[in-house]
Enzyme design. Structure first.
Site, PDB file in Angstrom:
ATOM      1  N   SER A   7      18.834  43.080  46.316  1.00  0.00           N
ATOM      2  CA  SER A   7      19.185  41.711  46.721  1.00  0.00           C
ATOM      3  C   SER A   7      20.044  41.732  47.990  1.00  0.00           C
ATOM      4  O   SER A   7      21.175  42.220  47.987  1.00  0.00           O
ATOM      5  CB  SER A   7      19.965  41.011  45.602  1.00  0.00           C
ATOM      6  OG  SER A   7      20.542  39.823  46.109  1.00  0.00           O
ATOM      7  N   HIS A  31      14.762  41.603  47.782  1.00  0.00           N
ATOM      8  CA  HIS A  31      14.928  40.325  47.085  1.00  0.00           C
ATOM      9  C   HIS A  31      15.749  39.406  47.977  1.00  0.00           C
ATOM     10  O   HIS A  31      16.904  39.706  48.313  1.00  0.00           O
ATOM     11  CB  HIS A  31      15.657  40.575  45.764  1.00  0.00           C
ATOM     12  CG  HIS A  31      15.846  39.383  44.889  1.00  0.00           C
ATOM     13  ND1 HIS A  31      14.928  38.979  43.958  1.00  0.00           N
ATOM     14  CD2 HIS A  31      16.875  38.502  44.825  1.00  0.00           C
ATOM     15  CE1 HIS A  31      15.396  37.902  43.333  1.00  0.00           C
ATOM     16  NE2 HIS A  31      16.568  37.599  43.842  1.00  0.00           N
ATOM     17  N   ASP A  33      17.561  35.952  48.359  1.00  0.00           N
ATOM     18  CA  ASP A  33      18.102  34.793  47.619  1.00  0.00           C
ATOM     19  C   ASP A  33      18.229  33.612  48.558  1.00  0.00           C
ATOM     20  O   ASP A  33      19.110  33.587  49.417  1.00  0.00           O
ATOM     21  CB  ASP A  33      19.475  35.153  47.033  1.00  0.00           C
ATOM     22  CG  ASP A  33      19.328  36.119  45.891  1.00  0.00           C
ATOM     23  OD1 ASP A  33      19.993  37.172  45.900  1.00  0.00           O
ATOM     24  OD2 ASP A  33      18.528  35.835  44.987  1.00  0.00           O
ATOM     25  N   MET A  35      19.163  29.916  49.204  1.00  0.00           N
ATOM     26  CA  MET A  35      20.016  28.893  48.584  1.00  0.00           C
ATOM     27  C   MET A  35      20.206  27.722  49.538  1.00  0.00           C
ATOM     28  O   MET A  35      20.433  27.922  50.731  1.00  0.00           O
ATOM     29  CB  MET A  35      21.378  29.507  48.258  1.00  0.00           C
ATOM     30  CG  MET A  35      21.286  30.698  47.318  1.00  0.00           C
ATOM     31  SD  MET A  35      22.928  31.339  46.933  1.00  0.00           S
ATOM     32  CE  MET A  35      22.475  32.832  46.042  1.00  0.00           C
ATOM     33  N   HIS A  64      13.307  34.346  46.253  1.00  0.00           N
ATOM     34  CA  HIS A  64      13.875  33.674  45.075  1.00  0.00           C
ATOM     35  C   HIS A  64      14.413  32.322  45.540  1.00  0.00           C
ATOM     36  O   HIS A  64      15.490  32.239  46.142  1.00  0.00           O
ATOM     37  CB  HIS A  64      14.999  34.555  44.498  1.00  0.00           C
ATOM     38  CG  HIS A  64      15.711  33.932  43.339  1.00  0.00           C
ATOM     39  ND1 HIS A  64      16.868  34.484  42.812  1.00  0.00           N
ATOM     40  CD2 HIS A  64      15.469  32.819  42.606  1.00  0.00           C
ATOM     41  CE1 HIS A  64      17.292  33.743  41.800  1.00  0.00           C
ATOM     42  NE2 HIS A  64      16.459  32.728  41.665  1.00  0.00           N
ATOM     43  N   MET A  66      16.213  29.209  45.263  1.00  0.00           N
ATOM     44  CA  MET A  66      17.217  28.457  44.513  1.00  0.00           C
ATOM     45  C   MET A  66      17.480  27.179  45.317  1.00  0.00           C
ATOM     46  O   MET A  66      18.532  27.008  45.951  1.00  0.00           O
ATOM     47  CB  MET A  66      18.498  29.298  44.362  1.00  0.00           C
ATOM     48  CG  MET A  66      18.324  30.440  43.382  1.00  0.00           C
ATOM     49  SD  MET A  66      19.690  31.607  43.409  1.00  0.00           S
ATOM     50  CE  MET A  66      19.079  32.711  44.681  1.00  0.00           C
ATOM     51  N   MET A 135      17.607  34.837  34.821  1.00  0.00           N
ATOM     52  CA  MET A 135      18.910  34.947  35.486  1.00  0.00           C
ATOM     53  C   MET A 135      19.941  35.417  34.472  1.00  0.00           C
ATOM     54  O   MET A 135      20.083  34.822  33.402  1.00  0.00           O
ATOM     55  CB  MET A 135      19.332  33.588  36.053  1.00  0.00           C
ATOM     56  CG  MET A 135      18.509  33.088  37.223  1.00  0.00           C
ATOM     57  SD  MET A 135      18.455  34.224  38.610  1.00  0.00           S
ATOM     58  CE  MET A 135      20.191  34.277  39.071  1.00  0.00           C
ATOM     59  N   GLY A 140      23.947  31.533  42.485  1.00  0.00           N
ATOM     60  CA  GLY A 140      24.715  31.030  43.619  1.00  0.00           C
ATOM     61  C   GLY A 140      25.523  32.103  44.309  1.00  0.00           C
ATOM     62  O   GLY A 140      25.775  32.030  45.516  1.00  0.00           O
ATOM     63  N   PHE A 141      25.899  33.139  43.555  1.00  0.00           N
ATOM     64  CA  PHE A 141      26.764  34.153  44.153  1.00  0.00           C
ATOM     65  C   PHE A 141      26.457  35.536  43.584  1.00  0.00           C
ATOM     66  O   PHE A 141      25.988  35.657  42.455  1.00  0.00           O
ATOM     67  CB  PHE A 141      28.247  33.814  43.886  1.00  0.00           C
ATOM     68  CG  PHE A 141      28.652  32.478  44.446  1.00  0.00           C
ATOM     69  CD1 PHE A 141      28.579  31.340  43.651  1.00  0.00           C
ATOM     70  CD2 PHE A 141      29.036  32.346  45.779  1.00  0.00           C
ATOM     71  CE1 PHE A 141      28.913  30.091  44.162  1.00  0.00           C
ATOM     72  CE2 PHE A 141      29.376  31.108  46.306  1.00  0.00           C
ATOM     73  CZ  PHE A 141      29.305  29.970  45.494  1.00  0.00           C
ATOM     74  N   GLY A 142      26.740  36.547  44.386  1.00  0.00           N
ATOM     75  CA  GLY A 142      26.635  37.910  43.883  1.00  0.00           C
ATOM     76  C   GLY A 142      27.947  38.307  43.238  1.00  0.00           C
ATOM     77  O   GLY A 142      28.887  37.513  43.155  1.00  0.00           O
ATOM     78  N   ASP A 173      18.251  39.343  36.948  1.00  0.00           N
ATOM     79  CA  ASP A 173      18.895  39.123  38.235  1.00  0.00           C
ATOM     80  C   ASP A 173      20.339  38.650  38.046  1.00  0.00           C
ATOM     81  O   ASP A 173      20.564  37.557  37.534  1.00  0.00           O
ATOM     82  CB  ASP A 173      18.086  38.046  38.962  1.00  0.00           C
ATOM     83  CG  ASP A 173      18.564  37.803  40.366  1.00  0.00           C
ATOM     84  OD1 ASP A 173      17.951  36.970  41.048  1.00  0.00           O
ATOM     85  OD2 ASP A 173      19.534  38.438  40.787  1.00  0.00           O
ATOM     86  N   GLY A 175      24.498  40.674  38.064  1.00  0.00           N
ATOM     87  CA  GLY A 175      25.409  41.520  37.274  1.00  0.00           C
ATOM     88  C   GLY A 175      24.765  42.782  36.748  1.00  0.00           C
ATOM     89  O   GLY A 175      25.214  43.372  35.763  1.00  0.00           O
TER      90      GLY A 175
HETATM   91  C1  DX5 Z   1      22.535  35.137  42.425  1.00  0.00           C
HETATM   92  C2  DX5 Z   1      21.378  35.894  43.008  1.00  0.00           C
HETATM   93  C3  DX5 Z   1      21.331  37.338  42.600  1.00  0.00           C
HETATM   94  C4  DX5 Z   1      22.519  38.092  43.046  1.00  0.00           C
HETATM   95  C5  DX5 Z   1      22.596  39.408  42.346  1.00  0.00           C
HETATM   96  O1  DX5 Z   1      22.290  33.762  42.536  1.00  0.00           O
HETATM   97  O2  DX5 Z   1      20.171  35.331  42.566  1.00  0.00           O
HETATM   98  O3  DX5 Z   1      20.180  37.969  43.184  1.00  0.00           O
HETATM   99  O4  DX5 Z   1      22.448  38.279  44.422  1.00  0.00           O
HETATM  100  O5  DX5 Z   1      23.678  40.047  42.877  1.00  0.00           O
HETATM  101  P1  DX5 Z   1      24.586  41.066  42.049  1.00  0.00           P
HETATM  102  O6  DX5 Z   1      23.679  42.230  41.769  1.00  0.00           O
HETATM  103  O7  DX5 Z   1      25.685  41.343  43.018  1.00  0.00           O
HETATM  104  O8  DX5 Z   1      25.034  40.368  40.811  1.00  0.00           O
HETATM  105 ZN    ZN Z   2      18.125  36.363  43.114  1.00  0.00          ZN
END
Ligand code: DX5
Ligand code: ZN
Length: 214
Positions: A7, A31, A33, A35, A64, A66, A135, A140-142, A173, A175
């Site tokens: 990602s 991947h 993301d 947003m 992906h 979102m 999910m 929204g965030f990593g 996807d 954590g």
């Molecule tokens: C969150 C994203 C994920 C995220 C995963 O909304 O869809 O792809 O980037 O990141 P990590 O692996 O840091 O949780």
């Molecule tokens: Zn994602």
């Protein structure tokens, strides 16, 4: 062996291509993301960023989405170079129509489910899907903590695939790291989306190989 989708959300945006080069030989796909600041409280990148990397990178690109209005973004991201386009079940009343649109563009189609979303919305579209994305964080965030409450959903997805005889990929996807990978694999995931545990690692290559051998 489990597949790893890297990602880019966790990568250094000031040098995306250099970041990709660090992992492109070890990962199975990239991947992206996407947003829009409406469906999720964050904004990332658009089709142009995908198109720029498409010119230089041979890996399969997972998009992906979102976004509140996926119908507006399927074609732009398909033509920018996406190979698999995943839309959120929560963002359209016309999922069958959008899956058909993705396929018409010659791309693979995926449906993503937020942690609280049940599987029943997949009931009548399963046969047309290449992938279901569960999910394991609120999108929204990593770098968020893994939601263990999603594990039963992954197991039910595997059961669904078996009972219906539909070969869709199960992807997780959010954590995903050395501590959680084994549990999601045992629950039935075949592809792991990993951001922080790869791009935040001191040795991304080694981190990917360890995840693959989980
Ligand atoms: C969150 C994203 C994920 C995220 C995963 O909304 O869809 O792809 O980037 O990141 P990590 O692996 O840091 O949780
Ligand atoms: Zn994602």
């Amino acid at each position: 062996m489990v597949k790893i989708a890297a990602s880019l959300l966790a990568a250094d945006f000031s040098c995306l291509y250099e970041e990709v080069k660090k992992v492109e030989k070890e990962v199975d796909s990239l991947h992206f993301d996407i947003m829009d600041g409406h469906f999720v409280p964050n904004i990332t990148f658009g089709p142009q960023v995908v198109a720029s990397l498409r010119e230089k990178v041979n890996l399969p690109f997972e998009i992906h989405l979102m976004v509140e209005n996926p119908q507006e973004w399927i074609i732009p991201f398909a033509r920018a170079g996406g190979d698999l386009i995943t839309i959120h079940l929560e963002t359209s009343h016309h999922l069958d129509r959008l899956i058909t649109l993705i396929k018409k563009e010659g791309k693979k189609a995926g449906i993503a489910l937020n942690p609280a979303t049940s599987l029943c919305g997949l009931e009548y579209i399963l046969s047309g899907l290449d992938l279901v994305l569960a999910m394991t964080v609120n999108p929204g965030f990593g770098a968020q903590d893994f939601l263990f409450s999603v594990l039963p959903k992954i197991k039910s997805l595997r059961q669904m695939a078996k009972e219906r005889g539909v070969p869709f990929e199960i992807e997780v996807d959010g954590g995903i790291n050395q501590a959680t990978a084994r549990q999601v694999i045992e629950a039935g995931s075949s592809t792991l989306v990993v951001g922080t545990a790869v791009f935040g690692a001191s040795d991304p290559k080694e981190a990917i190989l360890r995840l693959k051998n989980s």
